[in-house]
Design an enzyme around this catalytic site. Structure first.
Site, PDB file in Angstrom:
ATOM      1  N   ARG A   1       0.230  -2.503   4.498  1.00  0.00           N
ATOM      2  CA  ARG A   1       0.584  -3.867   4.097  1.00  0.00           C
ATOM      3  C   ARG A   1      -0.466  -4.417   3.142  1.00  0.00           C
ATOM      4  NH1 ARG A   1       5.854  -4.776   5.061  1.00  0.00           N
ATOM      5  NH2 ARG A   1       6.376  -3.779   7.037  1.00  0.00           N
ATOM      6  N   ILE A   2      -0.007  -5.229   2.208  1.00  0.00           N
ATOM      7  CA  ILE A   2      -0.927  -5.862   1.264  1.00  0.00           C
ATOM      8  C   ILE A   2      -1.308  -7.226   1.824  1.00  0.00           C
ATOM      9  CG2 ILE A   2      -1.153  -6.784  -1.073  1.00  0.00           C
ATOM     10  CD1 ILE A   2       1.023  -4.658  -1.860  1.00  0.00           C
TER      11      ILE A   2
ATOM     12  N   ASP B   1     -10.218  -5.520  -3.331  1.00  0.00           N
ATOM     13  CA  ASP B   1     -10.152  -6.831  -3.982  1.00  0.00           C
ATOM     14  C   ASP B   1      -8.698  -7.307  -3.955  1.00  0.00           C
ATOM     15  OD1 ASP B   1      -8.873  -5.501  -6.049  1.00  0.00           O
ATOM     16  OD2 ASP B   1     -10.459  -5.793  -7.523  1.00  0.00           O
TER      17      ASP B   1
ATOM     18  N   HIS C   1      -7.909   5.873  -0.156  1.00  0.00           N
ATOM     19  CA  HIS C   1      -6.675   6.129  -0.894  1.00  0.00           C
ATOM     20  C   HIS C   1      -6.620   7.606  -1.290  1.00  0.00           C
ATOM     21  CE1 HIS C   1      -3.217   5.123  -3.375  1.00  0.00           C
ATOM     22  NE2 HIS C   1      -3.735   5.893  -4.309  1.00  0.00           N
TER      23      HIS C   1
ATOM     24  N   ARG D   1       3.595 -13.556   3.386  1.00  0.00           N
ATOM     25  CA  ARG D   1       2.402 -12.689   3.327  1.00  0.00           C
ATOM     26  C   ARG D   1       1.171 -13.460   3.798  1.00  0.00           C
ATOM     27  NH1 ARG D   1       2.052  -8.263   0.921  1.00  0.00           N
ATOM     28  NH2 ARG D   1       3.788  -8.671  -0.487  1.00  0.00           N
TER      29      ARG D   1
ATOM     30  N   ASN E   1     -11.209   0.458   1.599  1.00  0.00           N
ATOM     31  CA  ASN E   1      -9.900   1.122   1.699  1.00  0.00           C
ATOM     32  C   ASN E   1     -10.069   2.592   1.334  1.00  0.00           C
ATOM     33  OD1 ASN E   1      -7.003   1.341   1.927  1.00  0.00           O
ATOM     34  ND2 ASN E   1      -6.900   1.381  -0.306  1.00  0.00           N
TER      35      ASN E   1
HETATM   36  C1  GRF Z   1      -4.534   8.521   4.227  1.00  0.00           C
HETATM   37  O1  GRF Z   1      -4.124   9.582   3.406  1.00  0.00           O
HETATM   38  C2  GRF Z   1      -5.141   7.400   3.450  1.00  0.00           C
HETATM   39  O2  GRF Z   1      -5.790   7.829   2.286  1.00  0.00           O
HETATM   40  C3  GRF Z   1      -3.939   6.578   3.095  1.00  0.00           C
HETATM   41  O3  GRF Z   1      -3.100   6.647   4.210  1.00  0.00           O
HETATM   42  C4  GRF Z   1      -3.344   7.863   4.908  1.00  0.00           C
HETATM   43  C5  GRF Z   1      -3.635   7.505   6.340  1.00  0.00           C
HETATM   44  O4  GRF Z   1      -3.753   8.661   7.122  1.00  0.00           O
HETATM   45  N1  GRF Z   1      -4.300   5.244   2.724  1.00  0.00           N
HETATM   46  P1  GRF Z   1      -4.171   8.563   8.644  1.00  0.00           P
HETATM   47  O5  GRF Z   1      -3.240   7.572   9.310  1.00  0.00           O
HETATM   48  O6  GRF Z   1      -5.602   8.112   8.716  1.00  0.00           O
HETATM   49  O7  GRF Z   1      -3.986   9.928   9.177  1.00  0.00           O
END
Ligand code: GRF
Length: 200
Positions: A91-92, A141, A109, A65, A107
């Site tokens: 990936r983390i 983070d 989510h 990683r 990020n």
């Molecule tokens: C999104 O739903 C985002 O929240 C998540 O991965 C998805 C990426 O979608 N982390 P895209 O590739 O931008 O269409």
């Protein structure tokens, strides 16, 4: 774009959030580089179509990683980017890599964190039976989907929803929210103090 800050976007998939950033005329940020760990990611085609430099950095080409993350950070540094947006990057990154762009990495989510972190957030929300889910934009983070929350927007979960229909509803909000947060961040309107995020 005069006065715009340079940013790098990391994406593994379709890149609709990247596209939203590309399509925002007054973003105040210039996308210098798109990095993907997937050579076939549609995000790369979107970037090339917009004349943005791309890099593929494949997980399998590195032994740890740390070495993968260092390659990603080196690419970002080489591009001159001052800020990083993870837009569907699967990936983390190592804690050390995250610390290189501390408080300058965002990020997005597809849930209302801290509910449903990790992969399959939308499927987890459906399975749990929540009536409201949504989107979170947060600072990255060293822990997954954990950093200070910058903005959230709620989305209803409707009867009969499946993962695809709920994700589509969430993505409409994602695209708008991510652009707004990046614009505010680039303009220096967001201040991070520990877990507290203040919009100026
Ligand atoms: C999104 O739903 C985002 O929240 C998540 O991965 C998805 C990426 O979608 N982390 P895209 O590739 O931008 O269409």
């Amino acid at each position: 774009m005069e006065g715009a800050i340079d940013i790098a976007v990391l994406a593994s998939g379709s890149g609709t959030n990247l596209q939203a950033l590309i399509d925002t005329p007054d973003l105040g940020a210039k996308i210098r580089l798109v990095v993907s760990d997937k050579p076939k990611a549609n995000a790369l085609s979107r970037a090339s179509g917009a004349g943005i430099e791309t890099r593929v950095i494949e997980w399998g080409d590195y032994e740890s990683r740390e070495s993968f993350s260092n390659a990603v950070v080196d690419a970002i540094v080489d591009s001159g980017s001052e800020m990083v947006v993870l837009a569907g990057f699967m990936r983390i990154l190592s804690a050390e890599a995250v610390s290189r762009f501390k408080d300058r990495t965002l990020n997005i989510h597809p849930s209302l964190l801290p509910a449903f972190p990790g992969t399959d957030a939308v499927a987890q929300a459906i399975k749990h039976g929540v009536k409201v889910s949504g989107v979170t934009v947060h600072v990255v983070d060293e822990k997954v989907d954990h950093g200070p929350i910058i903005a959230q927007r709620a989305v209803p979960v409707l009867p009969g929803d499946d993962e695809a229909s709920l994700h589509a509803r969430i993505q409409v909000e994602e695209h708008d929210l991510l652009s707004k947060v990046v614009r505010a961040f680039a303009a220096g309107e967001i201040e991070i103090q520990g877990r507290e995020v203040i919009w100026r």
